[in-house]
Scaffold this motif. Sequence first.
Motif, PDB file in Angstrom:
ATOM      1  N   LYS A 148       9.490  -3.541 -12.635  1.00 30.71           N
ATOM      2  CA  LYS A 148       9.848  -4.402 -13.760  1.00 30.71           C
ATOM      3  C   LYS A 148      11.227  -4.074 -14.319  1.00 30.71           C
ATOM      4  N   LYS A 149      11.809  -2.973 -13.883  1.00 34.85           N
ATOM      5  CA  LYS A 149      13.139  -2.590 -14.341  1.00 34.85           C
ATOM      6  C   LYS A 149      14.165  -3.577 -13.784  1.00 34.85           C
ATOM      7  N   PRO A 150      15.211  -3.874 -14.567  1.00 36.48           N
ATOM      8  CA  PRO A 150      16.206  -4.869 -14.150  1.00 36.48           C
ATOM      9  C   PRO A 150      16.816  -4.623 -12.770  1.00 36.48           C
ATOM     10  N   GLY A 151      17.079  -3.384 -12.432  1.00 30.33           N
ATOM     11  CA  GLY A 151      17.680  -3.081 -11.140  1.00 30.33           C
ATOM     12  C   GLY A 151      16.814  -3.493  -9.961  1.00 30.33           C
ATOM     13  N   TYR A 152      15.509  -3.429 -10.157  1.00 28.34           N
ATOM     14  CA  TYR A 152      14.590  -3.804  -9.089  1.00 28.34           C
ATOM     15  C   TYR A 152      14.282  -5.294  -9.125  1.00 28.34           C
ATOM     16  N   LYS A 153      14.234  -5.862 -10.315  1.00 24.44           N
ATOM     17  CA  LYS A 153      13.963  -7.298 -10.439  1.00 24.44           C
ATOM     18  C   LYS A 153      15.019  -8.117  -9.707  1.00 24.44           C
ATOM     19  N   GLN A 154      16.255  -7.645  -9.716  1.00 26.08           N
ATOM     20  CA  GLN A 154      17.324  -8.403  -9.060  1.00 26.08           C
ATOM     21  C   GLN A 154      17.215  -8.387  -7.531  1.00 26.08           C
ATOM     22  N   LEU A 155      16.360  -7.539  -7.001  1.00 29.85           N
ATOM     23  CA  LEU A 155      16.147  -7.498  -5.547  1.00 29.85           C
ATOM     24  C   LEU A 155      15.161  -8.567  -5.079  1.00 29.85           C
ATOM     25  N   ALA A 210       0.828  -1.212   0.000  1.00 29.72           N
ATOM     26  CA  ALA A 210       0.000   0.000   0.000  1.00 29.72           C
ATOM     27  C   ALA A 210       0.860   1.258   0.000  1.00 29.72           C
ATOM     28  N   ASP A 211       1.891   1.280   0.830  1.00 25.07           N
ATOM     29  CA  ASP A 211       2.778   2.446   0.874  1.00 25.07           C
ATOM     30  C   ASP A 211       3.504   2.622  -0.449  1.00 25.07           C
ATOM     31  N   PHE A 212       3.968   1.522  -1.028  1.00 20.41           N
ATOM     32  CA  PHE A 212       4.665   1.594  -2.313  1.00 20.41           C
ATOM     33  C   PHE A 212       3.751   2.174  -3.380  1.00 20.41           C
ATOM     34  N   LYS A 213       2.530   1.671  -3.443  1.00 12.38           N
ATOM     35  CA  LYS A 213       1.590   2.115  -4.473  1.00 12.38           C
ATOM     36  C   LYS A 213       1.205   3.583  -4.313  1.00 12.38           C
ATOM     37  N   MET A 214       1.272   4.109  -3.100  1.00 14.42           N
ATOM     38  CA  MET A 214       0.971   5.530  -2.893  1.00 14.42           C
ATOM     39  C   MET A 214       2.049   6.420  -3.519  1.00 14.42           C
ATOM     40  N   MET A 215       3.271   5.909  -3.579  1.00 11.51           N
ATOM     41  CA  MET A 215       4.389   6.740  -4.008  1.00 11.51           C
ATOM     42  C   MET A 215       4.953   6.407  -5.385  1.00 11.51           C
ATOM     43  N   HIS A 216       4.667   5.183  -5.886  1.00  8.59           N
ATOM     44  CA  HIS A 216       5.308   4.719  -7.122  1.00  8.59           C
ATOM     45  C   HIS A 216       4.307   4.074  -8.064  1.00  8.59           C
ATOM     46  N   ARG A 217       4.686   4.020  -9.335  1.00 12.23           N
ATOM     47  CA  ARG A 217       3.957   3.198 -10.310  1.00 12.23           C
ATOM     48  C   ARG A 217       4.493   1.769 -10.174  1.00 12.23           C
ATOM     49  N   MET A 218       3.619   0.787 -10.316  1.00 13.31           N
ATOM     50  CA  MET A 218       4.044  -0.608 -10.167  1.00 13.31           C
ATOM     51  C   MET A 218       5.035  -1.030 -11.256  1.00 13.31           C
ATOM     52  N   ASP A 219       4.975  -0.401 -12.435  1.00 12.67           N
ATOM     53  CA  ASP A 219       5.866  -0.822 -13.517  1.00 12.67           C
ATOM     54  C   ASP A 219       7.334  -0.521 -13.226  1.00 12.67           C
ATOM     55  N   ILE A 220       7.608   0.319 -12.238  1.00 10.54           N
ATOM     56  CA  ILE A 220       9.000   0.581 -11.892  1.00 10.54           C
ATOM     57  C   ILE A 220       9.697  -0.699 -11.408  1.00 10.54           C
TER      58      ILE A 220
END
Length: 85
Positions: A53-60, A41-51
């Motif tokens: 999908k970027k490789p830098g985040y997928k590796q987390l 919920a906190d993430f969705k308030m501040m960010h788009r979910m498609d972020i």
Amino acid sequence: NKPDDAWVLIDGLVYNVSKFHKLHPGGSLVLLRAAGTDATADFKMMHRMDILKKPGYKQLIVGRLAIEELDPKEAQKLLKDKVLE
């Protein structure tokens, strides 16, 4: 949950943010407060979910929440929330 071992749950996926929290544009404290929780919920308030999908985040990503191991009421709530998206 400590700065060197911090994980968050976002949309059913578990992210290890132990190293990323130092690079987070909103500051380290934001992620460390969310460590060990469902931060969807906190993430969705501040960010788009498609972020995510970027490789830098997928590796987390380190895993997926095993819904069958949750309390049945909590699992039902998570599934209902996902369907309503």
